[in-house]
Design an enzyme around this catalytic site. Structure first.
Site, mmCIF file in Angstrom:
data_model
loop_
_atom_site.group_PDB
_atom_site.id
_atom_site.type_symbol
_atom_site.label_atom_id
_atom_site.label_comp_id
_atom_site.label_asym_id
_atom_site.label_seq_id
_atom_site.Cartn_x
_atom_site.Cartn_y
_atom_site.Cartn_z
ATOM 1 N N LYS A 1 0.805 -1.226 0.000
ATOM 2 C CA LYS A 1 0.000 0.000 0.000
ATOM 3 C C LYS A 1 0.841 1.279 0.000
ATOM 4 C CE LYS A 1 -4.168 -0.216 2.286
ATOM 5 N NZ LYS A 1 -5.137 -0.624 3.328
ATOM 6 N N ASP B 1 -10.132 3.790 1.931
ATOM 7 C CA ASP B 1 -10.317 3.331 3.323
ATOM 8 C C ASP B 1 -11.034 4.390 4.159
ATOM 9 O OD1 ASP B 1 -9.084 0.919 2.867
ATOM 10 O OD2 ASP B 1 -7.109 1.611 3.513
#
Ligand code: ATR
Length: 298
Positions: free
Chosen positions: A72, A109
């Site tokens: 990520k 997110d």
């Protein structure tokens, strides 16, 4: 489900490991439900192959990829442009391959987190929020709460220097939200807890180990407070069990997991979807609130 044909577009997940991920099941369910001509696959990509995997995906006309552990942060250097959320969180969970060949790095997110608060009837605007943790997950939470107009966010972390760094870096995106921080060791779980309408565990404490939690002592909480744990497996975590016994309303990470996925799918396909309706279906389909698969395999 639309049969695979020459026009079928590919979506997927890159990470290592990906074998326990819920994402293929989640995305293919929605793809089928909406009759979209897409398929979603999981690809195990080791760190040395990250660059060739993203350029290969671009060359093959892949439309979008989710990115999970451990890529990520490192995938940031592969993209042509970062969205503000990608920049603020220094992490990308969604790659969008545009028609003009640009590769965009985004992070959904934070939106999944805010959506999960809203489906639990909690509007973060004007609220005082306490966030435990200062890693990648905490960044998404703090960014989301600031974007949603929280009045104050207080970050508490084991390593105080990490909390300080998070607060300094997110100050640029926080608008009128006040940010503060403290070391976990110095933080009291007594009646000061009542200052916060929202309490979030964004640390990895409790992941795969349902006996551990951040609470050193019984926290002082009341039924007007919402306690949220980003961990979705196990459910409930020890953190949530204690909070619930102390009287607070509790929410686990499953809804956030699903909602961040739906946000990515909308970015790739442009599909209109009723998130609340699909969330209810997916919670049952993916194993209810218990989340039957490995932790944090987004
Ligand atoms: P993620 O990307 O899931 O957020 P991370 O970036 O590794 O994962 O962050 C993990 C978070 O959990 C950090 O805030 C970490 O605290 P430190 O900054 O002090 O490392 C926190 N954490 C992990 N183990 C912990 C423990 N045993 N007690 C308290 N906090 C812990």
């Amino acid at each position: 489900m639309v049969k695979i044909n020459p026009h079928t577009k590919l979506l997927g997940l890159i990470g290592d490991p990906v074998s326990h991920s819920l994402s293929p099941k989640l995305h293919n369910y929605v793809i089928k439900k909406l009759g979209l001509n897409y398929r979603y696959l999981a690809f195990s990509v080791n760190s040395g192959d990250l660059s060739s995997a993203t350029s290969g995906a671009r060359a093959l006309g892949v439309k979008g990829l989710n990115v999970t552990v451990p890529h990520k942060v490192s995938v940031v250097r592969e993209v042509d442009e970062l969205t503000e959320a990608g920049e603020a969180t220094s992490a990308v969970n969604t790659l969008i391959f545009k028609e003009n060949d640009l590769l965009i790095g985004d992070n959904t997110d934070w939106l999944g987190f805010i959506d999960a608060l809203r489906v639990n009837d909690f509007d973060p605007a004007g609220k005082h929020c306490l966030v435990f943790g200062a890693g990648g997950a905490a960044r998404a939470v703090v960014y989301g709460l600031a974007r949603a107009g929280s009045k104050q966010i207080f970050v508490v972390n084991r390593t105080v220097a990490n909390a300080e760094e998070l607060v300094e870096e997110l100050q640029a995106y926080s608008g009128s939200t006040e940010l503060g921080y403290m070391g976990l060791e110095d933080f009291s779980f007594g009646k000061e807890m009542l200052d916060y309408e929202l309490v979030v565990n964004a640390t990895s404490v409790g992941l795969e180990d349902n006996h551990r939690s951040l609470w050193r002592e019984k926290p002082v909480l009341n039924p007007d407070q919402l306690v949220f744990d980003l961990i979705y497996n196990p459910f409930p975590t020890q953190f949530l069990k204690v909070a619930s016994q102390a009287g607070a309303k509790v929410v686990g990470g499953m809804e956030m997991l699903i909602l961040q996925g739906l946000r990515s799918l909308q970015l790739w396909t442009g599909a209109e979807l009723d998130r609340e309706e699909i969330l209810a279906e997916l919670k049952k389909y993916l194993g209810g609130k218990n989340g039957s698969q490995g932790p944090h395999c987004w």
